[in-house]
Write a protein that holds these residues in place. Sequence first.
Motif, PDB file in Angstrom:
ATOM      1  N   ARG A   1      19.317  33.793  88.105  1.00  0.00           N
ATOM      2  CA  ARG A   1      20.333  34.660  87.517  1.00  0.00           C
ATOM      3  C   ARG A   1      21.441  34.823  88.555  1.00  0.00           C
ATOM      4  O   ARG A   1      21.171  35.151  89.715  1.00  0.00           O
TER       5      ARG A   1
ATOM      6  N   VAL B   1      27.733  36.391  74.767  1.00  0.00           N
ATOM      7  CA  VAL B   1      26.367  36.202  75.256  1.00  0.00           C
ATOM      8  C   VAL B   1      25.732  35.024  74.520  1.00  0.00           C
ATOM      9  O   VAL B   1      25.860  34.895  73.301  1.00  0.00           O
TER      10      VAL B   1
ATOM     11  N   ARG C   1      23.965  29.821  81.040  1.00  0.00           N
ATOM     12  CA  ARG C   1      23.861  30.555  79.777  1.00  0.00           C
ATOM     13  C   ARG C   1      24.389  31.950  80.032  1.00  0.00           C
ATOM     14  O   ARG C   1      23.862  32.682  80.871  1.00  0.00           O
TER      15      ARG C   1
ATOM     16  N   GLU D   1      24.829  35.703  79.975  1.00  0.00           N
ATOM     17  CA  GLU D   1      23.904  36.797  79.682  1.00  0.00           C
ATOM     18  C   GLU D   1      24.621  38.125  79.449  1.00  0.00           C
ATOM     19  O   GLU D   1      23.999  39.098  79.003  1.00  0.00           O
TER      20      GLU D   1
ATOM     21  N   TYR E   1      26.961  38.336  84.253  1.00  0.00           N
ATOM     22  CA  TYR E   1      25.851  37.512  84.750  1.00  0.00           C
ATOM     23  C   TYR E   1      25.598  36.324  83.826  1.00  0.00           C
ATOM     24  O   TYR E   1      25.988  36.323  82.652  1.00  0.00           O
ATOM     25  N   ALA E   2      24.917  35.321  84.404  1.00  0.00           N
ATOM     26  CA  ALA E   2      24.481  34.157  83.641  1.00  0.00           C
ATOM     27  C   ALA E   2      23.181  33.647  84.236  1.00  0.00           C
ATOM     28  O   ALA E   2      22.881  33.885  85.416  1.00  0.00           O
ATOM     29  N   THR E   3      22.404  32.953  83.411  1.00  0.00           N
ATOM     30  CA  THR E   3      21.280  32.176  83.923  1.00  0.00           C
ATOM     31  C   THR E   3      21.808  30.791  84.257  1.00  0.00           C
ATOM     32  O   THR E   3      22.491  30.170  83.443  1.00  0.00           O
TER      33      THR E   3
ATOM     34  N   LYS F   1      16.164  30.276  73.691  1.00  0.00           N
ATOM     35  CA  LYS F   1      17.189  31.321  73.627  1.00  0.00           C
ATOM     36  C   LYS F   1      18.434  30.883  72.859  1.00  0.00           C
ATOM     37  O   LYS F   1      19.363  31.680  72.690  1.00  0.00           O
TER      38      LYS F   1
END
Length: 221
Positions: free
Chosen positions: A73, A82, A96, A98, A102-104, A209
Amino acid sequence: MIAEGKQAVGLNRRSFLVGLAAVGALGLAGCATTGGGMSDADAARIYGPLPNERFPIPAVNLSKLDPKYRRQRVRYDSKEAVGTIIVDPRNYYVYRIEGDGYATRYGANVGRAGFLWSGEAYIGRKAEWPIWTPPKEMIARQPEAAPYANGMAPGLNNPLGARTLYLYQDGVYTLFTIYSTIMPETIGRGVTSGCVGLLTQDMLDLYDKTPVNTKVIVIKA
């Protein structure tokens, strides 16, 4: 997928990877800042074997994966919704979104020289353990793929792996995919004809997801 040192009908997995085709347009840009890395203990757990899959997945050989490409993350400034997927081929990452900044982030392989592309698309369909059919353009470049013109059955030898997200533009399949690989040595490299590969353990996380119609942006390299 083909285990190291083995081949199937004269066409090894690396040949498949470098032959996957893709199309794209509309250059875009993004901005990210990294967070803390994954510990070795967490990596061993997250990238461990998946024995309950239809075709059991081996553990990732972490000695062949640069730690910076482990899933994590991270801070990522974006106005995208999102769930949006952003591919950064220059740095070999897939994000991705989030929310809340933030992002993964996942390590990826991308198109080799001459096959890089950029653009905007969406997930038109998803598949678990898909059949792989080489495009006619690939068969022209690599005649050894011809035996699979009518499709290659699912399994560890199949170059699309356990999960695949198919990218579409205006209702048309672009021939571009985000696919899964059990070859950690390809992550952080340009080895395909435009498709983007994630380690299978990462791809299962992203796949679960990601619904159909999810927006995908590929940043200009």
